[in-house]
Enzyme design. Structure first.
Site, mmCIF file in Angstrom:
data_model
loop_
_atom_site.group_PDB
_atom_site.id
_atom_site.type_symbol
_atom_site.label_atom_id
_atom_site.label_comp_id
_atom_site.label_asym_id
_atom_site.label_seq_id
_atom_site.Cartn_x
_atom_site.Cartn_y
_atom_site.Cartn_z
ATOM 1 N N TYR A 101 71.595 90.388 -14.789
ATOM 2 C CA TYR A 101 71.867 91.417 -15.798
ATOM 3 C C TYR A 101 70.866 91.268 -16.934
ATOM 4 O O TYR A 101 70.623 90.161 -17.418
ATOM 5 C CB TYR A 101 73.290 91.247 -16.353
ATOM 6 C CG TYR A 101 73.581 92.123 -17.570
ATOM 7 C CD1 TYR A 101 74.277 93.317 -17.449
ATOM 8 C CD2 TYR A 101 73.142 91.737 -18.853
ATOM 9 C CE1 TYR A 101 74.527 94.115 -18.553
ATOM 10 C CE2 TYR A 101 73.385 92.546 -19.965
ATOM 11 C CZ TYR A 101 74.074 93.729 -19.808
ATOM 12 O OH TYR A 101 74.318 94.515 -20.904
ATOM 13 N N GLU A 190 69.701 99.167 -20.236
ATOM 14 C CA GLU A 190 70.436 98.131 -19.493
ATOM 15 C C GLU A 190 70.117 98.207 -18.009
ATOM 16 O O GLU A 190 70.080 99.301 -17.449
ATOM 17 C CB GLU A 190 71.947 98.333 -19.710
ATOM 18 C CG GLU A 190 72.806 97.275 -19.047
ATOM 19 C CD GLU A 190 74.290 97.613 -19.127
ATOM 20 O OE1 GLU A 190 74.955 97.114 -20.049
ATOM 21 O OE2 GLU A 190 74.775 98.368 -18.273
#
Ligand code: GDP
Ligand code: MN
Length: 384
Positions: A101, A190
């Site tokens: 992530y 993101e």
């Protein structure tokens, strides 16, 4: 403005972040054609502005074009938490060895961009933050100093990435993501998951990208990506007119000056048993122009029965707003709407006198916000 995954990936591509080759499709047949062009197994992904598509059945692997068509048929029209899927993104399927992530966003408290990176990707980041906060590396960027290569190294080593090739690729992606963040005036970039393939190749498998609305004038192409079909048609019209407006589901049209007052007006109308039809902020003005635009937007909603102007004069003078309202009523036929006007603050008396002197039977002046709300709600019920 939130971008769809495929749009965010286009911006990733522009700064050099590796993404899979893909095509957009609006029908199962187009999905099939896209899969044929791409060749080999593909993944069919719902394009909606909400996360967790995988869990909701909005992301499916397909072995061949016929399968892609079938999967697209399943996914198109699917309702994912209130978002109906109208487009799917077909991309070459990736083999996944690891899911990481990576994101950069604004930390408003620190007044600095904040990078977050963890090797525990794929799941919701809130879950990682809660269950294993030590696994989440956070690092601020000093905007005056700008991005420095050590930032990327600290994130990569801090999260415990050991493979040198992975370290190098991820460090490059971190730099590129910051470039995208700055270049496109983003508020959030993101990548979840950032994957490592079994061959050791790192790439962005998903994208969440929010561009600052106030900077869209600098990005004509991105601004043009706004999907007006997904938006409420009245809200789209409001945007065209430059009116700050959010559609709600009731009968009392609301118009205040200032976002805080408008919001409170929505609350007070609900508090006295009414149902607000909208949120609408006239802003600091109160010119006839602004009032006409706002009324045009509010009355496009067929549910609206009454309109409540809640004006607190500060720099905005109530006499000016009163003149604005009257001028607007000359220009628009508003005779079928009872209009409750509460004027308070600077020049409120003058404003009320102007309204009273105009002798319009559908204007109902009130002195307080609560009285105004009650009156507007009563009138809405009478005309129902
Ligand atoms: P989200 O659920 O809305 O965040 O959608 P994602 O794009 O993150 O996809 C959800 C999950 O689907 C990912 O975490 C992957 O596990 C899986 N997925 C997506 N694309 C691929 C792919 O190309 N290959 C494989 N094997 N899985 C994928
Ligand atoms: Mn994701």
């Amino acid at each position: 403005m939130d971008l769809y995954e495929y749009q965010g990936k286009e911006l990733f591509r522009r700064v050099g972040i590796p993404v899979s080759d893909g095509r957009l499709a609006e029908t199962p047949e187009e999905a099939r054609a896209a899969a044929e062009e791409l060749g080999g197994p593909v993944v069919v992904k719902a394009q909606v502005l909400v996360g967790g598509r995988g869990k909701a059945g909005g992301v499916k692997l397909a072995d061949d074009p016929a399968d892609a068509e079938a999967k697209a048929r399943d996914i198109l029209g699917l309702d994912i938490r209130g978002h109906v899927v109208q487009k799917v993104w077909i991309e070459t399927a990736s083999d996944i060895a690891k899911e990481y992530y990576l994101s950069v966003t604004f930390d408003r408290g620190a007044k600095q961009p904040l990078f977050m990176f963890t090797t525990q990707g794929g799941v919701e980041i809130e879950q990682v933050a809660e269950e294993s906060p030590e696994a989440l590396v956070r690092l601020h960027i000093d905007p005056l100093e700008g991005f420095q290569p050590w930032v990327a190294r600290r994130l990569v080593y801090g999260a415990g990435v050991e493979d040198p090739s992975e370290q190098k690729q991820i460090a490059a992606i971190i730099g590129q993501l910051y470039e995208a963040f700055v270049r496109f005036d983003a508020m959030l970039c993101e990548i979840n998951p950032l994957i490592v393939t079994p061959d050791g190749e790192v790439k962005a498998l998903d994208s969440k990208f929010t561009v600052d609305d106030s900077a869209l004038f600098r990005h004509g192409d991105v601004a043009g990506w706004r999907d007006t079909s997904a938006a409420d048609p009245i809200e789209a019209f409001a945007r065209e007119k430059g009116v700050t407006y959010v559609k709600l589901d009731g009968e009392v049209g609301i118009c205040g000056n200032g976002a805080g007052l408008s919001m409170s007006t929505v609350d007070v109308v609900a508090h006295v048993g009414g149902r607000p039809a909208n949120f609408c902020d006239l802003g600091g003005g109160g010119s006839a122009e602004g009032v006409v635009d706002a009324l045009e937007v509010i009355t496009r909603d067929p549910q609206v029965k009454t309109i409540f102007f809640n004006i607190f004069g500060g720099i905005t003078r109530c006499d000016e707003v009163a003149r604005g309202i009257l001028e607007a009523l000359d220009r628009l036929d508003m005779s079928r709407y009872p209009i409750v006007v509460r004027l308070d603050g600077t020049n409120a008396e003058e404003g009320r006198a102007i309204l009273a002197g105009a002798g319009k039977p559908n204007i109902h002046p009130e002195a307080t916000m609560l009285d105004g709300a009650q009156r507007a709600v009563e009138l809405a019920k009478e005309s129902a």
